[in-house]
Design a protein around this motif. Sequence first.
Motif, short mmCIF file in Angstrom:
data_model
loop_
_atom_site.label_atom_id
_atom_site.label_comp_id
_atom_site.label_asym_id
_atom_site.label_seq_id
_atom_site.Cartn_x
_atom_site.Cartn_y
_atom_site.Cartn_z
N ASP A 89 0.91 -1.18 0.00
CA ASP A 89 -0.02 -0.14 0.10
C ASP A 89 0.82 1.44 -0.05
O ASP A 89 0.55 2.22 -0.67
N GLU A 90 1.83 1.40 0.85
CA GLU A 90 2.79 2.53 0.92
C GLU A 90 3.53 2.69 -0.22
O GLU A 90 3.70 3.95 -1.12
N GLY A 91 4.05 1.54 -0.99
CA GLY A 91 4.85 1.64 -2.34
C GLY A 91 3.83 2.29 -3.36
O GLY A 91 4.15 2.84 -4.29
N ARG A 92 2.47 1.46 -3.29
CA ARG A 92 1.43 1.91 -4.43
C ARG A 92 1.15 3.35 -4.27
O ARG A 92 0.96 4.22 -5.18
N ARG A 93 1.13 4.15 -2.98
CA ARG A 93 0.92 5.52 -2.98
C ARG A 93 1.76 6.42 -3.70
O ARG A 93 1.59 7.32 -4.54
N HIS A 94 3.26 5.99 -3.42
CA HIS A 94 4.19 6.88 -4.28
C HIS A 94 4.15 6.59 -5.71
O HIS A 94 4.22 7.66 -6.48
N SER A 95 3.77 5.41 -6.15
CA SER A 95 3.54 5.30 -7.87
C SER A 95 2.18 5.81 -8.12
O SER A 95 2.38 6.40 -9.26
N THR A 96 1.17 5.87 -7.53
CA THR A 96 0.04 6.78 -7.66
C THR A 96 0.36 8.11 -7.89
O THR A 96 -0.23 8.79 -8.63
N LEU A 97 1.22 8.59 -6.94
CA LEU A 97 1.37 10.12 -7.00
C LEU A 97 2.27 10.50 -8.22
O LEU A 97 1.94 11.35 -8.79
N SER A 98 3.32 9.56 -8.59
CA SER A 98 4.05 9.65 -9.78
C SER A 98 3.21 9.59 -11.02
O SER A 98 3.36 10.54 -12.04
N ALA A 99 2.27 8.60 -10.95
CA ALA A 99 1.37 8.69 -12.08
C ALA A 99 0.53 9.84 -12.49
O ALA A 99 0.37 10.31 -13.42
N ALA A 100 0.02 10.28 -11.19
CA ALA A 100 -0.62 11.42 -11.32
C ALA A 100 -0.01 12.71 -11.77
O ALA A 100 -0.47 13.59 -12.48
N LEU A 101 1.48 12.88 -11.27
CA LEU A 101 2.27 13.58 -12.05
C LEU A 101 2.17 13.39 -13.46
O LEU A 101 2.25 14.47 -14.02
#
Length: 193
Positions: free
Chosen positions: A115-127
């Motif tokens: 979950d924590e790793g996915r949060r960073h990936s999701t943020l990057s994808a949003a960017l």
Amino acid sequence: MPRLGLNPDHLALAGAELADESGFEAVTISRVARRVGVQPASLYSHVDGSADLRDRVAMLVLGEMADAATSAIAGRSGRDALGAFADSYRDYAHRHPGRYEASHRRTSPSPRTVDEGRRHSTLSAALLRGYAVPEPEHVHAIRLLGSTIHGFVTLEFTGGFAHSAPAAEVSWDRIVDALDHLLRTWPTSSTDV
């Protein structure tokens, strides 16, 4: 019997504070027990040893970093968002060097780690959506962002830029500009596997 007020989250925070003061390697059962004023054996009611304690510190840190990046990019897009995103990680590392070191720990697999790793990936994808990088290319662009940001910070911490001009800050701004340009002109490949 668990000691009143002690819990895994409290111990992770104590470990994170200790990491910032003395380095991540200082995060041990005995040092954290001393910090919270109990015998080391008391911690085993809350964590499964030093590895579990360090994993919990890493998860705390990943959450803090994701929160900082989320706040930084809110309402922004393009170069403005990219700069805020990159700065949030670099600023966090400078404010919390021991915690930042913990963020590079390979943790034990768990739903929370994912979950924590996915949060960073999701943020990057949003960017990346602000740059219209095609979704099949996101993994490559996310790896580029992470490698560049964390690589720069690591080299900065180890003194890699201390003996030459210009200042690291000047290079940082140029690197973010270069990333912005690359993301705006992202190449695609039909040979992806």
